[in-house]
Design a protein around this motif. Structure first.
Motif, PDB file in Angstrom:
ATOM      1  N   PRO A  55       0.830  -1.219   0.000  1.00  0.00           N
ATOM      2  CA  PRO A  55       0.000   0.000   0.000  1.00  0.00           C
ATOM      3  C   PRO A  55       0.859   1.262   0.000  1.00  0.00           C
ATOM      4  O   PRO A  55       1.901   1.325   0.649  1.00  0.00           O
ATOM      5  CB  PRO A  55      -0.812  -0.130   1.289  1.00  0.00           C
ATOM      6  CG  PRO A  55      -0.010  -1.047   2.161  1.00  0.00           C
ATOM      7  CD  PRO A  55       0.685  -1.997   1.240  1.00  0.00           C
ATOM      8  N   ALA A  56       0.413   2.261  -0.756  1.00  0.00           N
ATOM      9  CA  ALA A  56       1.120   3.556  -0.822  1.00  0.00           C
ATOM     10  C   ALA A  56       0.063   4.642  -0.962  1.00  0.00           C
ATOM     11  O   ALA A  56      -0.198   5.152  -2.061  1.00  0.00           O
ATOM     12  CB  ALA A  56       2.095   3.577  -1.993  1.00  0.00           C
ATOM     13  N   PRO A  57      -0.574   5.009   0.143  1.00  0.00           N
ATOM     14  CA  PRO A  57      -1.718   5.934   0.077  1.00  0.00           C
ATOM     15  C   PRO A  57      -1.381   7.322  -0.465  1.00  0.00           C
ATOM     16  O   PRO A  57      -2.250   8.010  -0.984  1.00  0.00           O
ATOM     17  CB  PRO A  57      -2.187   6.004   1.536  1.00  0.00           C
ATOM     18  CG  PRO A  57      -1.020   5.547   2.352  1.00  0.00           C
ATOM     19  CD  PRO A  57      -0.280   4.567   1.508  1.00  0.00           C
ATOM     20  N   ARG A  58      -0.115   7.744  -0.348  1.00  0.00           N
ATOM     21  CA  ARG A  58       0.245   9.092  -0.805  1.00  0.00           C
ATOM     22  C   ARG A  58       0.823   9.099  -2.217  1.00  0.00           C
ATOM     23  O   ARG A  58       1.194  10.155  -2.722  1.00  0.00           O
ATOM     24  CB  ARG A  58       1.260   9.696   0.165  1.00  0.00           C
ATOM     25  CG  ARG A  58       0.706   9.925   1.563  1.00  0.00           C
ATOM     26  CD  ARG A  58       1.711  10.646   2.428  1.00  0.00           C
ATOM     27  NE  ARG A  58       1.176  10.894   3.761  1.00  0.00           N
ATOM     28  CZ  ARG A  58       1.836  11.510   4.738  1.00  0.00           C
ATOM     29  NH1 ARG A  58       3.071  11.960   4.498  1.00  0.00           N
ATOM     30  NH2 ARG A  58       1.280  11.691   5.911  1.00  0.00           N
ATOM     31  N   ALA A  59       0.896   7.946  -2.830  1.00  0.00           N
ATOM     32  CA  ALA A  59       1.457   7.858  -4.185  1.00  0.00           C
ATOM     33  C   ALA A  59       0.404   8.214  -5.222  1.00  0.00           C
ATOM     34  O   ALA A  59      -0.806   8.216  -4.958  1.00  0.00           O
ATOM     35  CB  ALA A  59       2.005   6.457  -4.437  1.00  0.00           C
ATOM     36  N   GLY A  60       0.884   8.483  -6.424  1.00  0.00           N
ATOM     37  CA  GLY A  60      -0.025   8.717  -7.537  1.00  0.00           C
ATOM     38  C   GLY A  60      -0.428   7.394  -8.178  1.00  0.00           C
ATOM     39  O   GLY A  60      -0.402   6.337  -7.533  1.00  0.00           O
TER      40      GLY A  60
END
Length: 465
Positions: free
Chosen positions: A77-82
């Motif tokens: 998970p990478a919630p701040r990624a585009g």
């Protein structure tokens, strides 16, 4: 009972180490067991390897690349990624189909996806891009426009899929695809899917896109679908074809039928004639805007209209369950095009029928398609509309008497001797100067010069001047 069926479907995919939300979505979508392409692609893709895969149309390859991407997005998970995954497709219809597959499987996850295609309002697409969907499904042309203006950003992309790569080559989209790849980071996992990997240009594109890929071929690229019956109906001209098509669509029993023409004008003319004859039909081609294309496909999917007339541009990417009949108003330009057209029917284990209307100028092309695909095509006739054209005339073999006569002449010319079987010596041509010199002594030739061989009597001609 329903819970038991869902559990069976989930158990069939559980061996592939998929997350529980995905297994629930798979069961809800009605996927019972992995198809051969899914069983071959999923383990390799889940390991993070690049791959290039060839499989028959309708083999389930959309889920084969969506499931491993979704699984890896859930694992990391990478919630701040585009946007982290990009799926490039050649047509708007195929983009909608991929999005439908995503929604069917991702219903128990929080993953999001968006579609960027031509023909839709740009402001709506800009808003969708600002929400940073995890998966972006796009056609090359419109996505490149957003990249050039800075509205799209592929900096965080870690997964790229090229679906229907051979179709992109046909449509001349390779330069746009390469330009898009230059906007993505080099450290990524890339997957290439094509109906055939032996097409000229596919290997060069794969070399540019993939790193140490695994190659998977499930079906021979020329393998016709086993659940499709093939027929040809001979025709005299365009007017005769129009009458045959109308009779065929009004007499046959089917829920949905696809009619393919080679050109946009041909599709429009055929659709207009069918509507005038009372057939519920709509037309789909590349010149329609996106809103009209969606309306046409919605009518066809819902069963409001039973016949969709499409140009070659729409031959791929159309996946409408329940399509039982495909009619080639024009013989396709190649065996691969025929394969993709006929592959719109005979899906999900149901039998389908592909009918081609063949006129005299198209006969050789149809024969070459049969040889290329190795299929057996049955001839059919519509009562009252039988064509005057009945195929090329058969070449008659020369009679045995004529053959014997020719052989006898050749034997006589060669001087064959019937008595003892020995051939006469060839008759030598007698020259006049040789008859004049009969009985005369030949003058001795000059002595050979020192160091020369037996042929030294020959003196080369002197140079001029």
């Amino acid at each position: 009972m329903i819970e038991h069926e869902l559990a069976d479907a989930a158990n069939a995919f559980a061996t592939l180490d998929l997350a529980e939300p995905l297994l629930r979505g798979i069961a809800k979508a009605g996927f019972e067991t992995p198809t051969p392409v899914q069983a071959a692609v999923l383990p390799v893709a889940l390991q993070g390897r690049d791959l290039m895969a060839a499989a028959a149309t309708g083999s389930g390859k959309t889920a084969a690349f969506l499931l491993p991407i979704m699984q890896r997005l859930l694992d990391e998970p990478a919630p701040r990624a585009g946007t982290r995954a990009l799926v490039l497709v050649p047509t708007r219809e195929l983009a909608s189909q991929v999005l439908d597959h995503f929604h069917a499987v991702a219903s128990y996850t929080r993953l999001t996806a968006a579609v960027i295609v031509g023909g839709e309002p740009r402001n709506h697409q800009v808003n969708a891009l600002r929400r940073n969907p995890e998966i972006l499904i796009a056609t090359p042309g419109r996505l490149l426009e957003h990249l050039d203006t800075g509205e799209a950003d592929l900096t965080d992309v870690r997964f790229i899929v090229l679906d229907e790569a051979d179709r992109m080559l046909d449509m001349g989209l390779v330069e746009e695809v390469v330009a898009i790849l230059n906007h993505a980071p080099g450290e990524r996992q890339s997957l290439l899917f094509s109906a055939t990997l032996h097409r000229r240009g596919i290997i060069e594109l794969a070399d540019y896109l993939l790193k140490d890929p695994v190659s998977i071929t499930l079906d021979h690229p020329r393998t016709a679908h086993p659940h499709i019956d093939h027929q040809i109906i001979l025709s005299d001209d365009a007017a005769h074809k129009a009458a045959q098509l109308q009779r065929l669509l009004t007499a046959a029993e089917f829920d949905r039928a696809l009619v393919f023409a080679n050109t946009r004008a041909g599709a429009e003319q055929a659709g207009a004639k069918l509507v005038a004859a009372g057939v519920r039909a709509v037309v789909l081609h590349g010149e329609l805007d996106q809103r009209e294309r969606k309306r046409v496909m919605a009518l066809f999917r819902a069963g409001t209209v039973s016949v969709l007339v499409a140009s070659d541009v729409a031959a791929r990417g159309l996946d409408v369950p329940g399509t039982e009949l495909v009619v080639n108003l024009d013989v396709p330009r190649s065996g691969d095009d025929y394969l993709h057209r006929s592959g719109r029917t005979g899906r999900a284990g149901r039998r389908g029928l592909a009918v081609s209307l063949v006129s005299a100028p198209e006969w050789n092309r149809m024969e070459s398609i049969e040889r290329y695909l190795g299929i057996s095509v049955e001839r059919a006739v519509i009562d009252g509309l039988k064509a005057r054209f009945q195929g090329p005339p058969k070449r008659s073999k020369p009679a045995k008497k004529v053959v014997k006569k020719v052989v006898k002449k050749l034997a006589a010319k060669r001087g064959a001797n019937a008595a003892d079987g020995a051939a006469d010596k060839p008759k030598l041509k007698e020259r006049l100067r040789e008859r004049k010199n009969i009985g005369k002594r030949r003058k001795p030739s000059a002595k050979p010069a020192a160091g020369q061989g037996v042929d030294a009597g020959f003196e080369p001609p002197k140079r001029r001047g």
